[in-house]
Design an enzyme around this catalytic site. Sequence first.
Site, PDB file in Angstrom:
ATOM      1  N   SER A 269      58.193  22.688 127.422  1.00 21.00           N
ATOM      2  CA  SER A 269      59.501  22.183 127.005  1.00 21.00           C
ATOM      3  C   SER A 269      59.558  22.086 125.470  1.00 21.00           C
ATOM      4  O   SER A 269      59.364  23.081 124.792  1.00 21.00           O
ATOM      5  CB  SER A 269      59.796  20.858 127.702  1.00 21.00           C
ATOM      6  OG  SER A 269      61.157  20.527 127.635  1.00 21.00           O
ATOM      7  N   ASP A 362      64.616  26.583 136.998  1.00 20.51           N
ATOM      8  CA  ASP A 362      64.660  25.537 135.969  1.00 20.51           C
ATOM      9  C   ASP A 362      66.114  25.128 135.745  1.00 20.51           C
ATOM     10  O   ASP A 362      66.929  25.930 135.281  1.00 20.51           O
ATOM     11  CB  ASP A 362      64.053  26.079 134.674  1.00 20.51           C
ATOM     12  CG  ASP A 362      63.933  25.033 133.576  1.00 20.51           C
ATOM     13  OD1 ASP A 362      64.565  23.966 133.686  1.00 20.51           O
ATOM     14  OD2 ASP A 362      63.204  25.302 132.603  1.00 20.51           O
ATOM     15  N   HIS A 397      61.496  23.169 136.205  1.00 22.69           N
ATOM     16  CA  HIS A 397      61.133  22.970 134.799  1.00 22.69           C
ATOM     17  C   HIS A 397      59.733  22.402 134.629  1.00 22.69           C
ATOM     18  O   HIS A 397      58.974  22.847 133.767  1.00 22.69           O
ATOM     19  CB  HIS A 397      62.150  22.030 134.155  1.00 22.69           C
ATOM     20  CG  HIS A 397      61.951  21.824 132.684  1.00 22.69           C
ATOM     21  ND1 HIS A 397      62.177  22.819 131.758  1.00 22.69           N
ATOM     22  CD2 HIS A 397      61.544  20.730 131.967  1.00 22.69           C
ATOM     23  CE1 HIS A 397      61.932  22.370 130.541  1.00 22.69           C
ATOM     24  NE2 HIS A 397      61.531  21.101 130.642  1.00 22.69           N
TER      25      HIS A 397
END
Length: 469
Positions: A269, A362, A397
């Site tokens: 991320s 995601d 994610h």
Amino acid sequence: MLQASKVLQFSPKYLLPRNIRTMASAASRDVQVSVTPSSCLHDEPVQIRAEGLSPNQDVTLYLSMRDTRNVHYISTAHYRADSNGQVDVDTMESLGGSYTGHFPMGLIGTLHPAPSEYKFTRFFKRDVLNPNIVDLSVFDGHLTEEKVCTPECEKALASTKHERHYMGPGVQRIPVRYGKVRGSLFLPAGEGPFPGVVDMFGTAGGLLEYRSAQLASRGIAALSLAFFAYDDLPKTLEEFNISYFEEAVEFLLKHEKVRGPGVGVIGTSKGGDLALSMAAFIPSIIACVTINCYSSPIGVGMRVKDRLYPCLPGHDLQNVCLDNEGAVVIRRDVRDPRKSKESTLPIEQSNAAFLFLVGSDDQNIHSEFYAQLACQQLRSHNYQKWFEVCSYPGAGHLLEPPYSPHCSASFQHTFMLPVRWGGRSKFHILAQEKAWYKMREFLLQHLGCDNNVVKEADCQKVTFLKSNL
């Protein structure tokens, strides 16, 4: 050098015997439930079995675990015993509960907050020195998770405990305060030197060590690097300076057990765009792994000497929506770096090989779009080193090391609402297995590993000795 056949010595207080079977009350003395091995590294699969049941008896397998904050996580699965009164999760199909069908690691992978907990909670393991303790029980009949969690529920036919370790035998955790750098260094057992990586996560902040501990357990020296909300670092995300990350790489390469002349970097991320910045501006980064991230700075910019690479524009709230559970879905808010040239990181000047790991489901970042965009940038500059995108269908994610509980949504302070991370449990959990092995293979290949100690640590299943539990 470690030998694959050697029994490794662990401190007795942490470990359980293999194949332990705990008997329940006298009334159910013939029923047994087992996890094999009963104590293992966290990235290892296990076999779950129940025996001594009646032929074709319907039962519920119930798994329970608590995280560092004492949040209670559970999973259930409904099975029907065979004609010999046995249930083998490795070979049989679940008829209901937290998952259905054939899924040998489903009970561990689908652990989720218990009915009494806030459902939008992400499992966090802050204390990697101690294992996760998993309680497994078998109950008569097919029970709902609400029923099995109530005090009135009938006593389990049998129960046992299982330990999942983040740190293998001989792995060292060393707190790091080096100049401005804050974090923890995890060193594999043995003399080394070992391939080294810098390991970072996202906007959760603080210091997350569980991936670094597991990498060290598989022969890779890993610096778990904090960049805000930890120790004396800024409490919130502020403009970054590449000098902080240069100092972290300097520390890693100076260590006698870390193999040079180059190291790798891993980022999830927000940590992913930091990893790309490091690859672009730090020549000794020779392998870069990003996991579900933007290809340009997000949230805050990156300063390199006199130049600032500003972050991409903020969220366009017209493209952000709530799903039917009230979780924020951000995927459609695609901020195209091609419209923000000043934010584009010059990754084509890097010395690194690149591996982009993305989950196709995601719901937080359109991560596949950004990974392909980064590859397009490299391709357009005739980049001569290795770069690859690995996309995992149905994965979300939070692509974690294997058998971490799948979290499809959790509360996030940016929105003060739960945020949808995505992923369909079975696909996501299987993707975590594949991505973990792909990442380790990539790092060992591009960091020039030819150390036999590392190779043995990477493939070895560890045998644990008896615990006092």
